[in-house]
Design an enzyme around this catalytic site. Structure first.
Site, PDB file in Angstrom:
ATOM      1  CB  THR A 101     -36.392 -26.201  58.515  1.00  0.00           C
ATOM      2  OG1 THR A 101     -34.852 -27.022  58.255  1.00  0.00           O
ATOM      3  CG2 THR A 101     -37.208 -27.129  59.949  1.00  0.00           C
ATOM      4  CE  LYS A 176     -32.898 -29.783  59.434  1.00  0.00           C
ATOM      5  NZ  LYS A 176     -33.250 -28.186  59.149  1.00  0.00           N
ATOM      6  CE  LYS A 244     -37.286 -22.503  61.536  1.00  0.00           C
ATOM      7  NZ  LYS A 244     -36.494 -23.265  60.126  1.00  0.00           N
TER       8      LYS A 244
END
Lengths: 300, 300
Positions: A101, A176, A244
């Site tokens: 990601t 995502k 993150k």
């Protein structure tokens, strides 16, 4: 029963997620060559039959498909484009599938650089956590041309259950990130809802029973609600990883100029946990931040 | 097949929720006497066999159980304790079930006043909306002594599906407020998640498909996500009602001194819709507020 398949896959990044994914590829009969910065973390894949390579370039050599599963944007940039990286050995017609990601914008930039050498990049970040990786039940969100997505679908079907083609390169990452925007709000939902109920003196199990099946219901309430009640702050998904992802969300929301006031607030509250040294707790620990705001009992 | 039951129920407040609830009681064989400020709104219940009363006091006369289903705290106070109210005619041993969503603190105060006259108050707010009321599938959250809850359970089972005893008087309201804290966050989840996805240029149907079954999944995403995609802002639950519930949440969070930064922000954003004259839209219209912040397309 294991079918030995001709296709050889380079797999770079055998961490918490990558290791079980590589093992599932081996179990499905693929020949897998692995590279990881810390070799010890590749041991499980090596035990399962993977071949070790001393660099990303060597892992990508003589493979048609290279998968990367790495922590963050700079890691993917270094592995694909850096010294000893995939681009040094990849040949025309090769495919790279980045399952990390990372930044959608960086993904598109890397895709352009690789395309000049005849190498195609697909972005295919996953959702489902370590449990989903182990059980080959990941949800995989792919960006890239339809024909390339179809070419790698058989590979991805051995490590995931839901494979969604989201659009051109970068769309997997954007989907995502949209997913992570939604997730942090559902975590806020249970953190504030249960902290409020607790401070009001309600029994949390009864509150959970009365709410989980109705309009307040969510995956987070169902899965993390019972953990909060049990005082179990072990990670289904770690605070530091959610932070993150939220950094990527907020970076990208700046690029597309889309204010997200709720996600921004949630990021700040979640960051409290990291500042308190609880970055490796599960995201359900956000309830302790809300409890703390109200002077309530906090697990540490 | 209708069983005629001896028990007569007073029912006060035949609005969007109360009207189908009274009809379900009649259908179950109860004798129901109704009162509503605007008589026309009682017509459906009257057609179904209810008897009209000219005041709350008259509706409560000769009944053992009086149900109130009213918009807000002052309405319940007036109907129970005011001139021509239930307390004027209620006799010792009577039960009042307040199914409105109102202040937990006011509920406890009214309970004390009624108890002095031998009348017992139970709070039993509901979740499930008009559809749940019509289909007798409401989730009912009750506060009060266990033996009284058991006494009214057969009545409540004819109008609801899940009946949860949450604790002493006021616990039903507190649980409902905790529920609404959770709900507004799940609405924020889809509003910010889908507005972000749209601004990023993603196809929303694909985004929904990739997210709804995973960690981002929620009742709101499942039910309201498709409405947002279809541009359908008709209410499953109205903005103005959610704002009223959030006012009660924030009032009570002040009383118990529990900060709820996320719910407070969500209330402000939802209030934008009311300020724009969209208070009667469904809560999914919150996506338009987030779209508007990013300069995106907005339904009006």
């Amino acid at each position: 029963m294991t079918t030995v398949r001709k296709e050889r896959i380079g797999f770079i990044g055998t961490g918490i997620m990558g290791s079980p994914m590589a093992c599932n590829l081996l179990r499905a009969g693929y020949q897998v060559t692995v590279y990881n910065r810390t070799k010890a973390k590749a041991q499980q894949a090596l035990n399962a039959g993977a071949v070790w390579a001393d660099s990303p370039a060597k892992a990508a050599q003589e493979t048609n498909v290279t998968i990367t599963c790495l922590p963050d944007t700079p890691d993917v940039e270094a592995v694909l484009l850096g010294s000893g990286g995939v681009l040094e050995s990849a040949t025309e017609g090769c495919l790279c599938i980045d399952m990390s990601t990372i930044s959608p914008a960086a993904t598109r930039r890397m895709g352009e650089t690789l395309a000049k050498e005849g190498v195609q990049l697909l972005d295919a970040p996953v959702s489902g956590g370590q449990k989903g990786a182990i059980e080959a039940k990941l949800s995989i969100m792919i960006g890239g041309p339809a024909e390339s997505v179809e070419r790698v679908r058989p590979i991805l079907q051995t490590i995931g259950r839901t494979i969604t083609h989201c659009g051109p390169l970068g769309s997997g990452q954007m989907t995502k990130l949209a997913n992570q925007v939604m997730v942090i709000h559902t975590i806020m939902s249970i953190a504030e809802g249960l902290a409020f109920a607790e401070k009001a003196g309600l029994d949390l199990e009864t509150t959970l029973a009365a709410t989980v099946a109705g309009a307040a219901g969510s995956h987070s309430l169902k899965v993390l609600g019972p953990r909060i009640i049990a005082g179990d702050m072990k990670p289904a998904f770690m605070v530091d990883l959610q932070l993150k992802d939220l950094r990527l969300v907020m970076e990208y929301s700046r690029q597309i100029n889309q204010p997200l006031p709720g996600a921004a607030l949630a990021e700040q509250l979640l960051r409290t946990l990291s500042a308190q040294g609880r970055g490796r707790d599960g995201t359900q620990a956000l309830v302790d931040v809300i409890r703390g705001l109200g002077g309530g009992r906090v697990q540490v």
